[in-house]
Scaffold this motif. Structure first.
Motif, mmCIF file in Angstrom:
data_model
loop_
_atom_site.group_PDB
_atom_site.id
_atom_site.type_symbol
_atom_site.label_atom_id
_atom_site.label_comp_id
_atom_site.label_asym_id
_atom_site.label_seq_id
_atom_site.Cartn_x
_atom_site.Cartn_y
_atom_site.Cartn_z
ATOM 1 N N ALA A 154 13.442 5.090 7.220
ATOM 2 C CA ALA A 154 13.336 5.769 5.583
ATOM 3 C C ALA A 154 12.087 5.904 5.400
ATOM 4 N N VAL A 155 11.798 6.940 4.503
ATOM 5 C CA VAL A 155 10.773 7.370 3.953
ATOM 6 C C VAL A 155 10.052 6.677 2.469
ATOM 7 N N TYR A 156 9.033 6.024 2.498
ATOM 8 C CA TYR A 156 8.813 5.104 1.284
ATOM 9 C C TYR A 156 7.559 5.670 0.823
ATOM 10 N N GLN A 157 7.618 5.836 -0.680
ATOM 11 C CA GLN A 157 6.133 6.222 -1.432
ATOM 12 C C GLN A 157 5.557 5.202 -1.823
ATOM 13 N N ILE A 158 4.433 4.825 -1.246
ATOM 14 C CA ILE A 158 3.479 3.654 -1.345
ATOM 15 C C ILE A 158 2.360 4.135 -1.991
ATOM 16 N N PRO A 159 2.119 3.334 -3.275
ATOM 17 C CA PRO A 159 0.899 3.638 -4.228
ATOM 18 C C PRO A 159 -0.294 3.217 -3.495
ATOM 19 N N VAL A 160 -1.260 4.307 -3.757
ATOM 20 C CA VAL A 160 -2.670 3.929 -3.127
ATOM 21 C C VAL A 160 -3.501 3.965 -4.291
ATOM 22 N N LEU A 161 -4.370 3.027 -4.295
ATOM 23 C CA LEU A 161 -5.334 2.762 -5.565
ATOM 24 C C LEU A 161 -6.767 2.862 -5.122
ATOM 25 N N SER A 162 -7.588 3.669 -5.826
ATOM 26 C CA SER A 162 -8.879 4.072 -5.635
ATOM 27 C C SER A 162 -9.356 4.212 -6.852
ATOM 28 N N SER A 163 -10.933 4.308 -6.739
ATOM 29 C CA SER A 163 -11.594 4.429 -8.158
ATOM 30 C C SER A 163 -11.570 5.661 -8.920
ATOM 31 N N LEU A 164 -10.873 6.771 -8.126
ATOM 32 C CA LEU A 164 -10.436 7.896 -8.871
ATOM 33 C C LEU A 164 -9.005 7.712 -9.556
ATOM 34 N N GLY A 165 -8.425 6.858 -9.453
ATOM 35 C CA GLY A 165 -7.149 6.593 -9.989
ATOM 36 C C GLY A 165 -5.977 6.263 -8.778
ATOM 37 N N LYS A 166 -4.636 6.288 -9.220
ATOM 38 C CA LYS A 166 -3.583 6.197 -8.284
ATOM 39 C C LYS A 166 -2.967 7.367 -7.921
ATOM 40 N N ARG A 167 -2.685 7.306 -6.344
ATOM 41 C CA ARG A 167 -1.715 8.371 -5.671
ATOM 42 C C ARG A 167 -0.626 7.680 -4.853
ATOM 43 N N GLU A 168 0.159 8.507 -4.215
ATOM 44 C CA GLU A 168 1.129 8.297 -3.425
ATOM 45 C C GLU A 168 1.007 8.481 -1.975
ATOM 46 N N LEU A 169 1.505 7.561 -1.125
ATOM 47 C CA LEU A 169 1.406 7.961 0.354
ATOM 48 C C LEU A 169 2.756 7.910 0.844
ATOM 49 N N ALA A 170 3.261 8.747 1.599
ATOM 50 C CA ALA A 170 4.539 8.674 2.225
ATOM 51 C C ALA A 170 4.342 7.993 3.510
ATOM 52 N N ALA A 171 5.552 7.002 3.748
ATOM 53 C CA ALA A 171 5.212 6.544 5.094
ATOM 54 C C ALA A 171 6.755 6.233 5.829
ATOM 55 N N ASP A 172 6.875 6.274 6.951
ATOM 56 C CA ASP A 172 8.172 6.081 7.693
ATOM 57 C C ASP A 172 8.457 4.531 8.018
ATOM 58 N N LEU A 173 9.199 3.845 7.422
ATOM 59 C CA LEU A 173 9.440 2.554 7.722
ATOM 60 C C LEU A 173 10.830 2.222 8.073
ATOM 61 N N PRO A 174 11.206 1.076 8.638
ATOM 62 C CA PRO A 174 12.475 0.749 8.869
ATOM 63 C C PRO A 174 13.419 0.714 7.329
ATOM 64 N N GLN A 175 14.633 1.381 7.315
ATOM 65 C CA GLN A 175 15.335 1.136 6.173
ATOM 66 C C GLN A 175 16.091 -0.341 6.193
#
Length: 207
Positions: free
Chosen positions: A2-23
């Protein structure tokens, strides 16, 4: 998968990274991996003395016949208090092998479980953290980590791990040390992008 949207935190703010992981998460498979991990960690140093190892004389304690008592040899026999132990534990290795395919699947499922619960956070940079606990506490507060939940922090930077390791609610690991047992025994998983990259390589069979 399944595709998960994982939050990514940096000094510039938040974004999301899509990752394939077991459902689906298989609890029995996770149990197998944790059992294997803990078996490897067992020291296996328990040891008892046999009748040949206890510090007693091997002299026969009294004559075989004509005493009216039971026949006995030396006082180190298991029947006597302080004598040797029969079939007692001896130093041994409790570890055993577990297929790499199972280990990789368990690790992927553990990370997927945290992602599904919204308990996985990726960090691009730990701005302002240079080895001091107070610096990490300030960063954690800004990131929404207040110590109410236990955290597994997986970071490449030794300074970041040093800044967090004295906190009772944080468990720190280098990227190569990410494992199922520590993921499951903590409530949140925080990884830097190097740790995430190492995790992805392990899933691809490069461990």
């Amino acid at each position: 998968m399944a595709v998960y949207q994982i939050p990514v935190l940096s000094s510039l703010g938040k974004r999301e990274l899509a990752a394939d992981l077991p459902q689906e998460v298989n609890p029995h498979l996770l149990w197998e991996v944790v059992r294997w991990q803990l078996a490897k960690r067992r020291r296996g140093t328990a040891s008892t003395k046999t009748r040949g190892e206890v510090a007693y004389s091997s002299r026969k304690i009294y004559p075989q016949k004509h005493t009216g008592r039971a026949r006995h040899g030396d006082i180190g026999a298991p029947i006597f208090v302080g004598g040797g132990t029969v079939f007692g534990p001896k130093p041994r290795d409790y570890s055993y092998t577990l297929p790499k395919k199972v280990r990789r699947a368990g690790l992927a499922m553990a990370v997927a479980d945290r992602a599904k619960e919204g308990k996985l956070l990726l960090v691009e940079d730990f701005a302002g953290v240079n080895g001091k606990t107070k610096e990490f506490l300030a960063w954690a507060k800004a990131a929404g980590l207040d110590g109410s939940e236990s955290v597994l922090l997986v970071a490449e930077s030794e300074l970041v791990r040093r800044a967090a390791r004295n906190l009772p609610w944080v468990v720190t690991l280098a990227p190569q040390g990410l494992n199922v047992y520590d993921i499951l025994r903590t409530e949140r998983l925080v990884m830097d992008l190097k740790a995430w990259e190492t995790f992805q390589e392990r899933l691809g069979g490069k461990e």
